[in-house]
Write a protein that holds these residues in place. Structure first.
Motif, short mmCIF file in Angstrom:
data_model
loop_
_atom_site.label_atom_id
_atom_site.label_comp_id
_atom_site.label_asym_id
_atom_site.label_seq_id
_atom_site.Cartn_x
_atom_site.Cartn_y
_atom_site.Cartn_z
N LEU A 1 8.62 -10.43 16.52
CA LEU A 1 8.64 -9.11 17.13
C LEU A 1 7.53 -8.29 16.49
O LEU A 1 7.42 -8.25 15.26
CB LEU A 1 9.99 -8.45 16.90
N CYS A 2 6.71 -7.64 17.30
CA CYS A 2 5.54 -6.94 16.79
C CYS A 2 5.53 -5.48 17.25
O CYS A 2 5.85 -5.19 18.40
CB CYS A 2 4.26 -7.59 17.29
N ASN A 3 5.12 -4.62 16.33
CA ASN A 3 4.87 -3.22 16.65
C ASN A 3 3.44 -2.89 16.29
O ASN A 3 2.95 -3.30 15.23
CB ASN A 3 5.82 -2.30 15.88
N LEU A 4 2.80 -2.16 17.18
CA LEU A 4 1.44 -1.71 16.91
C LEU A 4 1.43 -0.72 15.75
O LEU A 4 2.32 0.12 15.64
CB LEU A 4 0.84 -1.03 18.14
N THR A 5 0.42 -0.82 14.92
CA THR A 5 0.17 0.21 13.91
C THR A 5 -0.66 1.30 14.58
O THR A 5 -1.11 1.14 15.73
CB THR A 5 -0.61 -0.37 12.72
N ASP A 6 -0.92 2.38 13.87
CA ASP A 6 -1.81 3.41 14.41
C ASP A 6 -3.18 2.82 14.73
O ASP A 6 -3.77 3.11 15.77
CB ASP A 6 -1.96 4.57 13.42
N GLN A 7 -3.68 1.98 13.82
CA GLN A 7 -4.97 1.33 14.04
C GLN A 7 -4.94 0.48 15.30
O GLN A 7 -5.86 0.51 16.11
CB GLN A 7 -5.33 0.46 12.84
N GLY A 8 -3.87 -0.31 15.48
CA GLY A 8 -3.75 -1.16 16.65
C GLY A 8 -3.71 -0.38 17.95
O GLY A 8 -4.30 -0.78 18.95
N ALA A 9 -3.03 0.77 17.92
CA ALA A 9 -2.95 1.61 19.12
C ALA A 9 -4.30 2.25 19.44
O ALA A 9 -4.68 2.36 20.60
CB ALA A 9 -1.88 2.68 18.93
N ARG A 10 -5.03 2.65 18.40
CA ARG A 10 -6.33 3.30 18.61
C ARG A 10 -7.38 2.32 19.12
O ARG A 10 -8.35 2.74 19.74
CB ARG A 10 -6.85 3.91 17.29
N THR A 11 -7.21 1.05 18.85
CA THR A 11 -8.24 0.07 19.20
C THR A 11 -7.76 -0.90 20.28
O THR A 11 -8.12 -2.09 20.25
CB THR A 11 -8.68 -0.71 17.94
N MET A 12 -6.97 -0.41 21.21
CA MET A 12 -6.45 -1.27 22.28
C MET A 12 -7.55 -1.93 23.10
O MET A 12 -7.36 -3.02 23.64
CB MET A 12 -5.52 -0.49 23.21
N SER B 1 -2.01 -8.67 8.07
CA SER B 1 -3.03 -8.18 7.14
C SER B 1 -4.28 -7.65 7.86
O SER B 1 -5.08 -6.94 7.27
CB SER B 1 -3.43 -9.27 6.15
N GLN B 2 -4.41 -7.97 9.14
CA GLN B 2 -5.55 -7.46 9.91
C GLN B 2 -5.35 -5.99 10.30
O GLN B 2 -6.28 -5.34 10.77
CB GLN B 2 -5.78 -8.34 11.14
N GLY B 3 -4.13 -5.49 10.12
CA GLY B 3 -3.88 -4.06 10.26
C GLY B 3 -3.50 -3.54 11.64
O GLY B 3 -3.32 -2.34 11.81
N ASN B 4 -3.36 -4.42 12.63
CA ASN B 4 -3.09 -3.94 13.99
C ASN B 4 -1.62 -3.98 14.38
O ASN B 4 -1.21 -3.25 15.28
CB ASN B 4 -3.91 -4.75 15.00
N VAL B 5 -0.85 -4.85 13.74
CA VAL B 5 0.58 -4.98 14.05
C VAL B 5 1.38 -5.19 12.78
O VAL B 5 0.86 -5.66 11.77
CB VAL B 5 0.88 -6.14 15.03
N ARG B 6 2.65 -4.85 12.87
CA ARG B 6 3.64 -5.22 11.87
C ARG B 6 4.58 -6.20 12.55
O ARG B 6 4.88 -6.05 13.74
CB ARG B 6 4.41 -3.99 11.40
N THR B 7 5.05 -7.20 11.79
CA THR B 7 5.86 -8.25 12.41
C THR B 7 7.22 -8.39 11.76
O THR B 7 7.40 -8.05 10.59
CB THR B 7 5.14 -9.61 12.33
N ALA B 8 8.15 -8.89 12.53
CA ALA B 8 9.47 -9.31 12.06
C ALA B 8 9.76 -10.62 12.80
O ALA B 8 9.65 -10.68 14.02
CB ALA B 8 10.53 -8.27 12.38
N SER B 9 10.09 -11.66 12.06
CA SER B 9 10.23 -12.99 12.65
C SER B 9 11.61 -13.57 12.39
O SER B 9 12.24 -13.27 11.39
CB SER B 9 9.20 -13.94 12.04
N PHE B 10 12.05 -14.43 13.31
CA PHE B 10 13.28 -15.17 13.09
C PHE B 10 13.24 -16.49 13.84
O PHE B 10 12.56 -16.63 14.85
CB PHE B 10 14.53 -14.35 13.44
#
Length: 97
Positions: free
Chosen positions: A7-18, A72-81
């Motif tokens: 499951l991924c959520n965009l970071t501020d950086q990821g949203a700005r660089t769509m 670590s690339q700064g565009n998303v945060r993840t949660a995995s299962f």
């Protein structure tokens, strides 16, 4: 290989660089491959998460490394299962006796 949901959520950086999304998706696929995993599907989601990824990896450690590398690339945060297919579930139940 085991199957995982990421499951991924965009970071501020990821949203700005769509506008970079096509290259980021290819980079994500390459990162999975480099670590011995496979990004099977990616879905854009509405609601609590921005993306849902279905991936295969040989073990939890591999998927953890992939998640850290992608995050670590700064565009998303993840949660995995880990998830189990119907066939895997039936084998687990069968082993109960």
């Amino acid at each position: 290989m085991a199957t995982y949901v990421v499951l991924c959520n965009l970071t501020d950086q990821g949203a700005r660089t769509m506008h970079d999304l096509p290259s980021r998706l290819e980079n994500a696929r390459a990162t999975f491959r480099e670590h011995g995993a496979e990004l099977k599907q990616i879905f854009f989601a509405m609601g609590m998460y921005d993306y849902v990824v279905i991936a295969d990896a040989p073990d939890d450690e591999t998927l953890a490394r992939v998640s850290m590398a992608v995050s670590s690339q700064g565009n998303v945060r993840t949660a995995s299962f880990r998830v189990f297919t119907e066939e895997e579930l039936l084998k687990l139940v069968e082993a109960l006796g």
